[in-house]
Design an enzyme around this catalytic site. Structure first.
Site, PDB file in Angstrom:
ATOM      1  N   GLU A  51      -3.187  -2.423   2.444  1.00  0.00           N
ATOM      2  CA  GLU A  51      -3.477  -1.461   3.867  1.00  0.00           C
ATOM      3  C   GLU A  51      -2.120  -1.378   4.357  1.00  0.00           C
ATOM      4  O   GLU A  51      -1.449  -2.473   4.492  1.00  0.00           O
ATOM      5  CB  GLU A  51      -4.344  -2.172   4.578  1.00  0.00           C
ATOM      6  CG  GLU A  51      -4.640  -1.276   5.980  1.00  0.00           C
ATOM      7  CD  GLU A  51      -5.965  -1.747   6.562  1.00  0.00           C
ATOM      8  OE1 GLU A  51      -6.041  -2.471   7.404  1.00  0.00           O
ATOM      9  OE2 GLU A  51      -7.177  -0.936   5.964  1.00  0.00           O
ATOM     10  N   LYS A  53      -0.512  -0.981   7.733  1.00  0.00           N
ATOM     11  CA  LYS A  53      -1.160  -1.456   9.081  1.00  0.00           C
ATOM     12  C   LYS A  53       0.091  -2.091   9.886  1.00  0.00           C
ATOM     13  O   LYS A  53       0.669  -3.054   9.797  1.00  0.00           O
ATOM     14  CB  LYS A  53      -2.129  -2.656   8.815  1.00  0.00           C
ATOM     15  CG  LYS A  53      -2.939  -2.961   9.916  1.00  0.00           C
ATOM     16  CD  LYS A  53      -3.857  -3.984   9.655  1.00  0.00           C
ATOM     17  CE  LYS A  53      -4.954  -4.404  10.670  1.00  0.00           C
ATOM     18  NZ  LYS A  53      -5.835  -5.311  10.243  1.00  0.00           N
ATOM     19  N   LYS A 112      -8.307   5.254   6.501  1.00  0.00           N
ATOM     20  CA  LYS A 112      -8.980   4.067   7.295  1.00  0.00           C
ATOM     21  C   LYS A 112      -8.686   4.532   8.868  1.00  0.00           C
ATOM     22  O   LYS A 112      -7.560   4.509   9.648  1.00  0.00           O
ATOM     23  CB  LYS A 112      -7.998   2.892   7.093  1.00  0.00           C
ATOM     24  CG  LYS A 112      -8.562   1.735   7.717  1.00  0.00           C
ATOM     25  CD  LYS A 112      -9.735   1.156   6.613  1.00  0.00           C
ATOM     26  CE  LYS A 112     -10.094  -0.119   6.455  1.00  0.00           C
ATOM     27  NZ  LYS A 112      -9.535  -1.168   7.495  1.00  0.00           N
ATOM     28  N   GLU A 160     -18.769   0.333   4.981  1.00  0.00           N
ATOM     29  CA  GLU A 160     -18.414  -0.734   5.718  1.00  0.00           C
ATOM     30  C   GLU A 160     -19.764  -1.578   6.707  1.00  0.00           C
ATOM     31  O   GLU A 160     -20.078  -0.744   7.284  1.00  0.00           O
ATOM     32  CB  GLU A 160     -17.075  -0.728   6.399  1.00  0.00           C
ATOM     33  CG  GLU A 160     -16.540  -1.952   7.020  1.00  0.00           C
ATOM     34  CD  GLU A 160     -15.350  -2.057   7.622  1.00  0.00           C
ATOM     35  OE1 GLU A 160     -14.243  -1.847   7.114  1.00  0.00           O
ATOM     36  OE2 GLU A 160     -15.343  -1.859   8.973  1.00  0.00           O
ATOM     37  N   ASN A 181     -17.006  -6.521   5.840  1.00  0.00           N
ATOM     38  CA  ASN A 181     -15.919  -6.948   6.493  1.00  0.00           C
ATOM     39  C   ASN A 181     -16.121  -8.500   7.047  1.00  0.00           C
ATOM     40  O   ASN A 181     -17.117  -8.720   7.874  1.00  0.00           O
ATOM     41  CB  ASN A 181     -15.717  -5.905   7.671  1.00  0.00           C
ATOM     42  CG  ASN A 181     -14.280  -5.909   8.147  1.00  0.00           C
ATOM     43  OD1 ASN A 181     -13.568  -7.116   8.190  1.00  0.00           O
ATOM     44  ND2 ASN A 181     -13.856  -4.819   8.566  1.00  0.00           N
ATOM     45  N   GLU A 214     -13.296  -7.451   2.715  1.00  0.00           N
ATOM     46  CA  GLU A 214     -12.081  -7.131   3.581  1.00  0.00           C
ATOM     47  C   GLU A 214     -11.998  -8.190   4.632  1.00  0.00           C
ATOM     48  O   GLU A 214     -12.822  -8.849   5.010  1.00  0.00           O
ATOM     49  CB  GLU A 214     -12.955  -5.784   4.512  1.00  0.00           C
ATOM     50  CG  GLU A 214     -13.161  -4.463   3.349  1.00  0.00           C
ATOM     51  CD  GLU A 214     -13.714  -3.593   4.343  1.00  0.00           C
ATOM     52  OE1 GLU A 214     -13.634  -3.321   5.526  1.00  0.00           O
ATOM     53  OE2 GLU A 214     -14.866  -2.756   3.799  1.00  0.00           O
ATOM     54  N   SER A 215     -10.813  -8.061   4.949  1.00  0.00           N
ATOM     55  CA  SER A 215     -10.070  -8.860   6.267  1.00  0.00           C
ATOM     56  C   SER A 215     -10.085 -10.237   5.916  1.00  0.00           C
ATOM     57  O   SER A 215     -10.763 -10.891   5.493  1.00  0.00           O
ATOM     58  CB  SER A 215     -11.251  -8.569   7.551  1.00  0.00           C
ATOM     59  OG  SER A 215     -10.837  -7.147   7.667  1.00  0.00           O
TER      60      SER A 215
HETATM   61  O1  LIG Z   1      -7.653  -5.436  12.501  1.00  0.00           O
HETATM   62  C1  LIG Z   1      -8.161  -5.346  13.549  1.00  0.00           C
HETATM   63  O2  LIG Z   1      -7.471  -5.960  14.599  1.00  0.00           O
HETATM   64  C2  LIG Z   1      -9.254  -4.357  13.761  1.00  0.00           C
HETATM   65  C3  LIG Z   1      -9.796  -4.355  15.253  1.00  0.00           C
HETATM   66  C4  LIG Z   1     -10.928  -3.548  15.400  1.00  0.00           C
HETATM   67  C5  LIG Z   1     -11.411  -2.887  14.516  1.00  0.00           C
HETATM   68  C6  LIG Z   1     -10.888  -2.797  13.071  1.00  0.00           C
HETATM   69  C7  LIG Z   1      -9.882  -3.495  12.827  1.00  0.00           C
HETATM   70  N1  LIG Z   1      -9.258  -3.872  11.520  1.00  0.00           N
HETATM   71  C8  LIG Z   1      -9.504  -3.080  10.310  1.00  0.00           C
HETATM   72  C9  LIG Z   1     -10.061  -3.702   9.202  1.00  0.00           C
HETATM   73  O3  LIG Z   1     -10.831  -4.071   8.824  1.00  0.00           O
HETATM   74  C10 LIG Z   1      -8.599  -4.460   8.615  1.00  0.00           C
HETATM   75  O4  LIG Z   1      -7.628  -3.522   8.911  1.00  0.00           O
HETATM   76  C11 LIG Z   1      -8.847  -4.509   7.038  1.00  0.00           C
HETATM   77  O5  LIG Z   1     -10.006  -5.118   6.678  1.00  0.00           O
HETATM   78  C12 LIG Z   1      -7.580  -5.437   6.623  1.00  0.00           C
HETATM   79  O6  LIG Z   1      -7.854  -6.877   7.516  1.00  0.00           O
HETATM   80  P1  LIG Z   1      -6.652  -7.772   7.395  1.00  0.00           P
HETATM   81  O7  LIG Z   1      -6.245  -8.141   6.161  1.00  0.00           O
HETATM   82  O8  LIG Z   1      -7.142  -8.878   8.137  1.00  0.00           O
HETATM   83  O9  LIG Z   1      -5.680  -7.166   8.086  1.00  0.00           O
END
Ligand SMILES: O=C(O)c1ccccc1NCC(=O)[C@H](O)[C@H](O)COP(=O)(O)O
Length: 254
Positions: A51, A53, A112, A160, A181, A214-215
Site C-alpha cells: 500500500e 500510504k 483505497k 472489507e 481488517n 489486512e492491517s
Molecule cells: O490506517 C489507519 O489509520 C486507518 C484509519 C481509519 C480508517 C482506515 C485506516 N487504514 C486503512 C487500512 O485498513 C490500512 O491502510 C491497510 O489495511 C494497511 O494497514 P497497515 O499495514 O497497518 O498500514
C-alpha cells in the site's frame, strides 16, 4: 444509492461523511485495460498487496514519497498488487496518484478510499484501478448493490469486514474477494487475532473466494502464520516506514 453514514462511529464515520460531501460527478475518460486483481492474488504463495500510504489517522505522517516511486519499488520487491490511497484529508492521497501509478506499473491497482457513492466506482475505473475497496461498515445492506455496480463497470471489489455481522453481510452480498481488517476503523485499535478468527469462520461458512488479511503486519513470521488460510495480505505502514521499500518487501515476503 447512498449509505446512511449518520450513525457510523468514530474516525471511520468522520472520514466517510467528509468524502460523501465531496462527490461531484463529472465526465470520465475511457477506462484503460487493467490486469486482474483476483488472478494476481491467487498466484502461488501468499500474495502481498503493498500500500502507498503517506499518512494515516493512526500513524500520522509516515513518509513523504512520490507514489510512483513507491509503487515501482513495490513492483521490484515482488508485490502482486498495489493499493493506492486516494482519500486526501487524512491519508494525503488523490485520484491523480492513482492515475500516475497506473501509468507507471503493470500491476493491478486497488483504489483505497471510503466509497460512499457509486460515482466513486466510476472514478476508480476511469483513473486506472482494477479494484475498489467496499467497506461493509459503511455500506451495510447496500454492499450487494455496490458489488453489482462494481461488476457493471468491469471492476473488481475488495469487500472489507471487521466483525462477524459484517462477514455475514459480505457473504450474503456475494463477495468474491474478502478482506478482513485487523484494525477497528472507528477506534483504530488493531488485533491480529481478528483476521485468522474471521477467516476460519468464512471458510467454515463455505466461502471459496479470495481471502485477504489486512492491517498491522510488520514481520515475516506474522505473514507465515497466514499461509494455508489466506491468499493475500495487505501491508502499508510497516513498509512505508522502511528506508528501502523494495528491500523491506523482499524481507517481509521471504
Ligand atoms: O490506517 C489507519 O489509520 C486507518 C484509519 C481509519 C480508517 C482506515 C485506516 N487504514 C486503512 C487500512 O485498513 C490500512 O491502510 C491497510 O489495511 C494497511 O494497514 P497497515 O499495514 O497497518 O498500514
Amino acid at each position: 444509492m447512498r449509505p446512511d453514514l449518520s450513525r457510523v462511529p468514530g474516525v471511520l464515520g468522520e472520514i466517510a461523511r467528509k468524502r460523501a460531501s465531496e462527490v461531484a460527478p463529472y465526465p470520465l475518460p475511457k477506462p484503460p485495460s487493467v490486469p486482474s486483481f483476483k488472478e494476481a492474488l491467487l498466484r502461488p504463495g501468499l500474495s502481498v498487496i503493498a500500500e502507498v500510504k503517506k499518512q494515516s489517522p493512526s500513524a500520522g505522517v509516515i513518509r513523504e514519497v512520490d507514489p510512483v516511486e513507491a509503487a515501482l519499488a513495490y513492483a521490484r520487491g515482488g508485490a502482486r498488487a498495489v493499493s493506492v490511497l486516494t482519500e486526501p484529508h487524512r491519508f494525503g492521497g488523490s485520484l491523480l496518484d492513482l492515475k500516475r501509478v497506473r501509468e507507471a506499473v503493470d500491476l493491478p491497482l486497488l483504489r483505497k478510499d471510503f466509497v460512499v457513492d457509486p460515482f466513486m466506482l466510476e472514478e476508480a475505473r476511469a483513473f486506472g484501478a482494477s479494484a475498489a475497496l467496499l467497506i461493509v461498515a459503511l455500506l451495510g445492506e447496500l454492499t450487494g448493490a455496490y458489488l453489482e455496480e462494481v461488476r457493471r463497470l468491469g471492476l473488481e471489489a475488495l469487500v472489507e469486514v471487521h466483525t462477524e455481522r459484517e462477514l455475514e453481510i459480505a457473504l450474503e452480498a456475494g463477495a468474491e474477494i474478502l478482506g478482513i481488517n485487523n484494525r477497528d476503523l472507528a477506534t483504530l485499535h488493531i488485533n491480529l487475532e481478528t483476521a485468522p478468527r474471521l477467516g476460519r469462520l468464512a471458510r467454515k461458512r463455505g466461502f471459496g473466494g479470495v481471502l485477504v488479511a489486512e492491517s498491522g503486519y510488520a514481520r515475516r513470521e506474522e505473514l507465515k502464520a497466514l499461509e494455508g488460510l489466506f491468499d493475500a495480505v495487505l501491508v502499508g505502514t510497516s513498509l512505508m516506514r522502511s528506508p528501502n521499500l523494495e528491500e523491506a518487501l523482499r524481507q517481509l515476503v521471504g
